[in-house]
Design an enzyme around this catalytic site. Structure first.
Site, PDB file in Angstrom:
ATOM      1  NE  ARG A  15      -1.938  -1.745   3.551  1.00 25.52           N
ATOM      2  CZ  ARG A  15      -2.344  -1.966   4.794  1.00 25.52           C
ATOM      3  NH1 ARG A  15      -3.573  -1.600   5.160  1.00 25.52           N
ATOM      4  NH2 ARG A  15      -1.542  -2.535   5.687  1.00 25.52           N
ATOM      5  CE  LYS A  75       1.064  -2.533   9.303  1.00 27.51           C
ATOM      6  NZ  LYS A  75      -0.097  -2.865  10.184  1.00 27.51           N
ATOM      7  CE1 TYR A  94      -5.341   1.989  10.537  1.00 28.02           C
ATOM      8  CE2 TYR A  94      -4.273   1.662   8.412  1.00 28.02           C
ATOM      9  CZ  TYR A  94      -5.422   1.822   9.167  1.00 28.02           C
ATOM     10  OH  TYR A  94      -6.651   1.818   8.555  1.00 28.02           O
ATOM     11  CG  HIS A  96      -1.572  -1.378  15.038  1.00 26.42           C
ATOM     12  ND1 HIS A  96      -2.905  -1.473  15.386  1.00 26.42           N
ATOM     13  CD2 HIS A  96      -1.549  -1.259  13.688  1.00 26.42           C
ATOM     14  CE1 HIS A  96      -3.658  -1.432  14.297  1.00 26.42           C
ATOM     15  NE2 HIS A  96      -2.862  -1.296  13.255  1.00 26.42           N
ATOM     16  CD  GLU A 118      -3.433   2.476  15.564  1.00 24.08           C
ATOM     17  OE1 GLU A 118      -2.481   2.311  16.347  1.00 24.08           O
ATOM     18  OE2 GLU A 118      -3.282   2.941  14.405  1.00 24.08           O
ATOM     19  CB  VAL A 239     -11.441  -9.301  20.172  1.00 25.87           C
ATOM     20  CG1 VAL A 239     -12.464 -10.410  20.304  1.00 25.87           C
ATOM     21  CG2 VAL A 239     -10.033  -9.855  20.298  1.00 25.87           C
ATOM     22  CG  LEU A 240     -10.066  -2.775  18.040  1.00 27.33           C
ATOM     23  CD1 LEU A 240      -8.555  -2.873  17.867  1.00 27.33           C
ATOM     24  CD2 LEU A 240     -10.683  -1.931  16.944  1.00 27.33           C
ATOM     25  CG  ASP A 270      -1.626  -5.228  12.566  1.00 26.35           C
ATOM     26  OD1 ASP A 270      -0.437  -5.453  12.351  1.00 26.35           O
ATOM     27  OD2 ASP A 270      -2.484  -5.140  11.667  1.00 26.35           O
TER      28      ASP A 270
END
Length: 371
Positions: A15, A75, A94, A96, A118, A239-240, A270
């Site tokens: 990407r 990323k 992002y 994480h 995020e 799940v998050l 991630d």
């Protein structure tokens, strides 16, 4: 403002932070956009398209990190990139961080302002910059589960949708959010028997309504989860907890009790993964086995469909990029929901979930921005 778009260097990440259409939008506001040569190749956007859009092409990422006021990526920055960030520079990507202590420490040392896609919150309380990648990851998770069920891939040799006279595979989706909903949609569309577990009754009612009873919904107690996964063919972890480490919902002991050849797809990888036996993999080497159970834990799943993912991501991120370019930190000061994306600022950690994960001190966003 100078906005920089470096080429992604994470393994098998195709990407790009902005497509040419995004450059056009920023140039329209009078900003200069620096794009590293070849940055868009993996997503099908060549240098000529960027040049025509008004970008300035540069031949090295160091030029971008040295010159740009705002770095736009996809990323999380790799260690070499983190070390090139500087005080006062804006990074929008992002992150994480709750699953990556090394990156957290490097970003704190950099003095840069680091905003995570995020954890930006929308007006309805959702996560608008995570949602498009969650949609893609959920759909890919169901496809991967079906693919790795093949005996040649280590699975049970079960066809996801079955055939007349032979029952379909059972797919258990843990989490009924954006990822889980999209995983369930694709799995059910391929003919699988789908069970979705979630701890929100309202969400389960919603899923029962939109699927018109074609999937099963179960409230996710520990006992119910164990009961559902023991005879599953595919288990998708979806799940998050925004900005925080994912909870470990399937233990090492439970993995040993699963059917041999069961496929576990951990979309939460991630954020550290929601299976105790999970470890991040890549498209180059996507799976491994524990006790005969196949684990698929690719950390950047949407990168495999780079063009679709880049366009979907930019649809969501570009308005925020424009606001940052036009107003700098005032864009965060003027919008408390946007400000929730701030994870690191001027050597200070500003996200509680990351602080909890690593036992680090946290400064409130309002104090960091001196509101």
């Amino acid at each position: 403002m100078q906005i920089g778009v470096p080429k992604e260097i994470k393994n098998h990440e195709y990407r790009v932070g902005l497509p040419p259409a995004g450059v056009v939008e920023l140039v329209k506001y009078g900003h200069e956009v620096l794009v590293e040569m070849g940055a868009g190749d993996g997503a099908g956007f060549d240098d000529l398209a960027y040049s025509a859009a008004g970008a300035t092409l540069v031949d090295s990422p160091s030029t971008i990190f040295q010159s740009a006021d705002l770095i736009v990526k996809v990323k999380e920055p790799q260690p070499d990139e983190c070390k090139q960030l500087r005080p006062g520079q804006l990074l929008f990507t992002y992150l994480h961080l709750a699953a990556d202590r090394v990156q957290t420490d490097l970003l704190l040392r950099s003095g840069a302002t680091c905003i995570a896609y995020e954890t930006v919150e929308g007006h309805n309380g959702g996560l608008p910059l995570l949602a498009p990648m969650s949609e893609i990851a959920g759909r890919l998770a169901a496809q991967a589960g079906g693919d790795f069920l093949k005996k040649s891939s280590g699975g049970r040799g079960v066809l996801l949708g079955g055939v007349p006279g032979v029952p379909p595979a059972k797919v258990v989706v843990i989490g009924g959010g954006v990822v889980g909903t999209n995983a369930a949609r694709v799995a059910q569309g391929m003919g699988a028997r789908v069970v979705v577990l979630d701890r929100s009754l309202d969400r389960l009612r919603y899923l029962d309504d939109i699927f018109m009873g074609r999937i099963e919904t179960v409230w996710s107690s520990a006992a119910a989860l164990e009961e559902q996964v023991l005879d599953a063919d595919v288990i998708i972890g979806a799940v998050l907890i925004p900005g925080a480490a994912a909870p470990k919902l399937i233990t090492r002991s439970l993995v040993s009790q699963l059917q041999k050849g069961t496929v576990m797809v951990d979309v939460a990888i991630d954020q550290g993964g929601c299976f105790e036996t999970s470890r991040a993999t890549s498209y180059q080497d996507p799976s491994y086995e524990v006790d005969g159970v196949v684990h698929y834990c690719v950390a950047n799943m949407p990168g495999g469909v780079a063009r679709t993912a880049t366009l979907a991501l930019t649809n969501a991120t570009l308005p925020y990029v424009v606001r940052l370019a036009n107003s700098g930190l005032d864009a965060l000061r003027d919008d408390p929901r946007f400000a929730l994306g701030l994870n690191v600022h001027d050597g200070k950690l500003t996200h509680a979930g990351v602080g909890e994960a690593f036992s680090l001190d946290v400064v409130a966003v309002q104090d960091a921005l001196k509101l």
